[in-house]
Write a protein that holds these residues in place. Structure first.
Motif, PDB file in Angstrom:
ATOM      1  N   ALA A 145      38.205  62.886  38.658  1.00 19.84           N
ATOM      2  CA  ALA A 145      37.316  62.014  37.880  1.00 19.84           C
ATOM      3  C   ALA A 145      37.664  60.545  38.099  1.00 19.84           C
ATOM      4  N   GLY A 146      38.955  60.234  38.080  1.00 20.13           N
ATOM      5  CA  GLY A 146      39.383  58.849  38.288  1.00 20.13           C
ATOM      6  C   GLY A 146      39.103  58.355  39.687  1.00 20.13           C
ATOM      7  N   LEU A 147      39.217  59.262  40.666  1.00 18.66           N
ATOM      8  CA  LEU A 147      38.964  58.886  42.057  1.00 18.66           C
ATOM      9  C   LEU A 147      37.482  58.562  42.269  1.00 18.66           C
ATOM     10  N   VAL A 148      36.627  59.368  41.678  1.00 15.14           N
ATOM     11  CA  VAL A 148      35.184  59.107  41.790  1.00 15.14           C
ATOM     12  C   VAL A 148      34.827  57.769  41.143  1.00 15.14           C
ATOM     13  N   ALA A 149      35.349  57.540  39.926  1.00 15.16           N
ATOM     14  CA  ALA A 149      35.056  56.283  39.226  1.00 15.16           C
ATOM     15  C   ALA A 149      35.646  55.087  39.971  1.00 15.16           C
ATOM     16  N   GLY A 150      36.837  55.258  40.535  1.00 16.92           N
ATOM     17  CA  GLY A 150      37.483  54.160  41.242  1.00 16.92           C
ATOM     18  C   GLY A 150      36.829  53.809  42.562  1.00 16.92           C
ATOM     19  N   SER A 151      36.044  54.725  43.097  1.00 15.29           N
ATOM     20  CA  SER A 151      35.381  54.497  44.383  1.00 15.29           C
ATOM     21  C   SER A 151      33.897  54.191  44.225  1.00 15.29           C
ATOM     22  N   SER A 152      33.468  53.902  43.006  1.00 13.98           N
ATOM     23  CA  SER A 152      32.037  53.752  42.718  1.00 13.98           C
ATOM     24  C   SER A 152      31.561  52.305  42.671  1.00 13.98           C
ATOM     25  N   GLY A 153      32.306  51.390  43.279  1.00 11.79           N
ATOM     26  CA  GLY A 153      31.857  50.006  43.306  1.00 11.79           C
ATOM     27  C   GLY A 153      32.185  49.260  42.026  1.00 11.79           C
ATOM     28  N   PHE A 154      31.476  48.149  41.817  1.00 16.52           N
ATOM     29  CA  PHE A 154      31.783  47.277  40.685  1.00 16.52           C
ATOM     30  C   PHE A 154      30.588  47.172  39.753  1.00 16.52           C
ATOM     31  N   VAL A 155      30.877  46.744  38.530  1.00 12.40           N
ATOM     32  CA  VAL A 155      29.808  46.436  37.567  1.00 12.40           C
ATOM     33  C   VAL A 155      29.751  44.920  37.400  1.00 12.40           C
ATOM     34  N   LEU A 156      28.592  44.425  37.016  1.00 10.62           N
ATOM     35  CA  LEU A 156      28.432  43.006  36.710  1.00 10.62           C
ATOM     36  C   LEU A 156      28.593  42.846  35.200  1.00 10.62           C
ATOM     37  N   ARG A 157      29.696  42.208  34.792  1.00 11.63           N
ATOM     38  CA  ARG A 157      29.980  42.050  33.377  1.00 11.63           C
ATOM     39  C   ARG A 157      29.648  40.621  32.947  1.00 11.63           C
ATOM     40  N   GLU A 158      28.723  40.472  32.013  1.00 21.40           N
ATOM     41  CA  GLU A 158      28.317  39.146  31.535  1.00 21.40           C
ATOM     42  C   GLU A 158      28.839  38.932  30.126  1.00 21.40           C
ATOM     43  N   LEU A 389      44.720  51.151  44.591  1.00 22.58           N
ATOM     44  CA  LEU A 389      44.670  52.601  44.452  1.00 22.58           C
ATOM     45  C   LEU A 389      43.340  52.945  43.778  1.00 22.58           C
ATOM     46  N   PRO A 390      42.484  53.746  44.418  1.00 21.59           N
ATOM     47  CA  PRO A 390      41.131  53.979  43.883  1.00 21.59           C
ATOM     48  C   PRO A 390      41.116  54.977  42.731  1.00 21.59           C
ATOM     49  N   PHE A 391      41.633  54.562  41.597  1.00 23.24           N
ATOM     50  CA  PHE A 391      41.680  55.436  40.418  1.00 23.24           C
ATOM     51  C   PHE A 391      41.407  54.588  39.187  1.00 23.24           C
ATOM     52  N   ARG A 392      40.293  54.876  38.525  1.00 27.42           N
ATOM     53  CA  ARG A 392      39.941  54.149  37.308  1.00 27.42           C
ATOM     54  C   ARG A 392      39.285  55.112  36.316  1.00 27.42           C
ATOM     55  N   ILE A 393      39.678  54.991  35.071  1.00 27.16           N
ATOM     56  CA  ILE A 393      39.037  55.736  33.987  1.00 27.16           C
ATOM     57  C   ILE A 393      38.844  54.773  32.825  1.00 27.16           C
ATOM     58  N   GLY A 394      37.609  54.469  32.501  1.00 21.78           N
ATOM     59  CA  GLY A 394      37.318  53.602  31.363  1.00 21.78           C
ATOM     60  C   GLY A 394      37.493  52.118  31.627  1.00 21.78           C
ATOM     61  N   VAL A 395      37.916  51.742  32.831  1.00 22.88           N
ATOM     62  CA  VAL A 395      38.067  50.318  33.198  1.00 22.88           C
ATOM     63  C   VAL A 395      37.416  50.122  34.565  1.00 22.88           C
ATOM     64  N   PRO A 396      36.110  49.963  34.620  1.00 27.12           N
ATOM     65  CA  PRO A 396      35.451  49.824  35.926  1.00 27.12           C
ATOM     66  C   PRO A 396      35.805  48.503  36.607  1.00 27.12           C
ATOM     67  N   ALA A 397      35.768  48.525  37.927  1.00 29.41           N
ATOM     68  CA  ALA A 397      35.913  47.274  38.678  1.00 29.41           C
ATOM     69  C   ALA A 397      34.759  46.353  38.295  1.00 29.41           C
ATOM     70  N   GLU A 398      35.030  45.050  38.232  1.00 29.19           N
ATOM     71  CA  GLU A 398      34.004  44.146  37.712  1.00 29.19           C
ATOM     72  C   GLU A 398      33.913  42.830  38.468  1.00 29.19           C
ATOM     73  N   VAL A 399      32.722  42.303  38.505  1.00 29.76           N
ATOM     74  CA  VAL A 399      32.458  40.897  38.820  1.00 29.76           C
ATOM     75  C   VAL A 399      32.029  40.287  37.488  1.00 29.76           C
ATOM     76  N   THR A 400      32.711  39.247  37.055  1.00 26.14           N
ATOM     77  CA  THR A 400      32.491  38.700  35.723  1.00 26.14           C
ATOM     78  C   THR A 400      31.636  37.440  35.793  1.00 26.14           C
ATOM     79  N   ILE A 401      30.627  37.374  34.932  1.00 25.23           N
ATOM     80  CA  ILE A 401      29.789  36.179  34.814  1.00 25.23           C
ATOM     81  C   ILE A 401      30.028  35.606  33.416  1.00 25.23           C
ATOM     82  N   VAL A 402      30.667  34.441  33.362  1.00 28.31           N
ATOM     83  CA  VAL A 402      30.991  33.780  32.091  1.00 28.31           C
ATOM     84  C   VAL A 402      30.015  32.637  31.867  1.00 28.31           C
ATOM     85  N   THR A 403      29.377  32.611  30.715  1.00 26.66           N
ATOM     86  CA  THR A 403      28.475  31.517  30.347  1.00 26.66           C
ATOM     87  C   THR A 403      29.072  30.763  29.164  1.00 26.66           C
ATOM     88  N   LEU A 404      29.304  29.471  29.350  1.00 26.74           N
ATOM     89  CA  LEU A 404      29.855  28.649  28.268  1.00 26.74           C
ATOM     90  C   LEU A 404      28.749  28.313  27.268  1.00 26.74           C
TER      91      LEU A 404
END
Length: 408
Positions: A145-158, A389-404
């Motif tokens: 499960a962690g390997l699949v999630a860790g290899s699934s790319g990133f999310v855009l977090r705003e 290491l491609p293993f993530r559970i509950g913490v997806p890889a992210e690109v963060t967009i911060v708006t002041l």
């Protein structure tokens, strides 16, 4: 060689734990299967070294599947070793303990009456044995499960960050953050290009890269070319992480310098600041070096952080909005002391595992993941854009967009 040694050590530890939990593993086909899969996990990292592809090299066709298998296998046997040794110790204690449940015979008028020995110990032992045999299945499922999630790319977090006293002209200023990309074994430069393009598509005003960009220096030229696709109005500001120091700092510094000479939008900050003007207001972005040195004590790290703060925050003006980029989030208190309103960090990867939104390893860092506040200063710790290491559970890889945003 480090990954190869680590893989061998984990396999060996798990084998000895499983010999206690699953005695049938000591011989026969089960033993052969385990040793065969363990050997395959070692081969995934040994073959590229032997064939001259380097530690982070990937063999054509079979290389990536092999390394993904090895990663999943190492995670699974690592879980078996960490969770299984307490069970193994309990089983050993019960097997070596003197029999405390001998049959009790009580005499009555009708003769001898046998009172059955309590079977609590046997029940507990059966429970331990059952848990021990189920553990490998649980470890394999968790690893998959962690390997699949860790290899699934990133999310855009705003996220919106509200700052008291923010000038109206800076309300809506957007920053895109990538961090801990770790170009190397599992993350390639096409992935990095996709993260920069995501920030381009979000129309951020400034892009930042907060350290641990690369592990495989053979991909350094393509890595810089990917960063240079930045289209933000104020370009991209980058800082160093611990992996740049470990993998080859001179080469990384020269790559950033060469990029600057080409007139690219990418600029590296090493204990220095860059002042940009946006809508008539000055924004000072301070970038600090990673606190690394020959001594790795807590005191030495604090000294290096203090020295970086003294150098990087020089020349500030009271009419500037001050932002700070620090790979290690522990720099946050020093940034606040010197007037930084927002600090962006990485380094922790958010622990890569969280349950119900809480990082499993939150005890490892004072600032593990997400937002923190201290006085008028705020900190955001990204969960990381890549991984080693491609293993993530509950913490997806992210690109963060911060708006002041101006705080009411």
């Amino acid at each position: 060689m480090g990954r190869l040694f680590f893989t061998a050590l984990i396999n060996l530890g798990a084998y000895f734990v499983l010999r206690r939990l699953w005695p049938s593993l000591r011989e026969g086909w089960r033993r052969q299967v385990f040793l065969g899969l363990a050997g395959l996990s070692l081969l995934a990292f040994a073959l590229p070294l032997v064939l001259g592809f380097g530690e982070h090299g990937v063999l054509p066709v079979v290389g990536m599947p092999l390394k993904l298998f090895s990663s999943g296998w190492v995670i699974a046997v690592g879980l078996v070793m960490l969770l299984g040794w307490p069970l193994a110790l309990l089983l050993r204690r019960r097997e070596s303990a003197p029999a405390s449940a001998a049959p009790v015979v009580q005499m009555t008028e009708g003769g001898a009456v046998l009172v059955a020995a309590p079977d609590v110990d046997m029940e507990r032992r059966s429970l331990l044995v059952g848990a021990g045999r189920a553990l490998p299945l649980l470890a394999a499922a968790t690893s998959s499960a962690g390997l699949v999630a860790g290899s699934s790319g990133f999310v855009l977090r705003e996220l919106d960050v509200r700052l008291r006293g923010l000038p109206p002209a800076l309300d809506g200023f957007r920053i895109g953050q990538i961090t801990d990309v770790h170009i190397g074994t599992f993350i390639d430069t096409q992935y990095l290009r996709a993260t920069v393009e995501a920030m381009n598509q979000a129309w951020v005003d400034l892009q930042v890269m907060t350290g641990d960009l690369i592990d495989d220096l053979s991909q350094l030229d393509e890595t810089m070319a990917a960063l240079e696709t930045c289209q933000a109005r104020h370009g991209m500001l980058a800082i160093l992480g611990n992996h740049e120091h470990w993998r080859g700092l001179p080469a990384v510094l020269e790559a950033y310098a060469a990029s600057a000479r080409r007139g690219s939008p990418v600029r590296l900050l090493v204990d220095e600041a860059h002042v940009l003007e946006h809508a008539g207001h000055r924004v000072r972005v301070v970038g600090v070096d990673y606190p690394i040195g020959p001594r790795r004590s807590v005191g030495a790290k604090a000294e290096r952080m203090k020295r970086s703060a003294e150098v990087a925050f020089r020349g500030m003006s009271p009419d500037e909005l001050v932002l700070c980029l620090s790979h290690h989030p522990d720099f946050f208190p020093l940034a606040v002391e010197r007037g930084a309103r927002l600090t962006l960090s990485g380094h922790t990867h958010g622990g890569q595992v969280a349950l119900l939104g809480m990082p499993l390893f939150r005890f490892a860092f004072d600032y593990m993941l997400g937002r923190y506040r201290r006085g008028d200063g705020q900190l955001y710790v990204s969960g990381g854009t890549g991984h080693w290491l491609p293993f993530r559970i509950g913490v997806p890889a992210e690109v963060t967009i911060v708006t002041l945003r101006a705080e009411a």
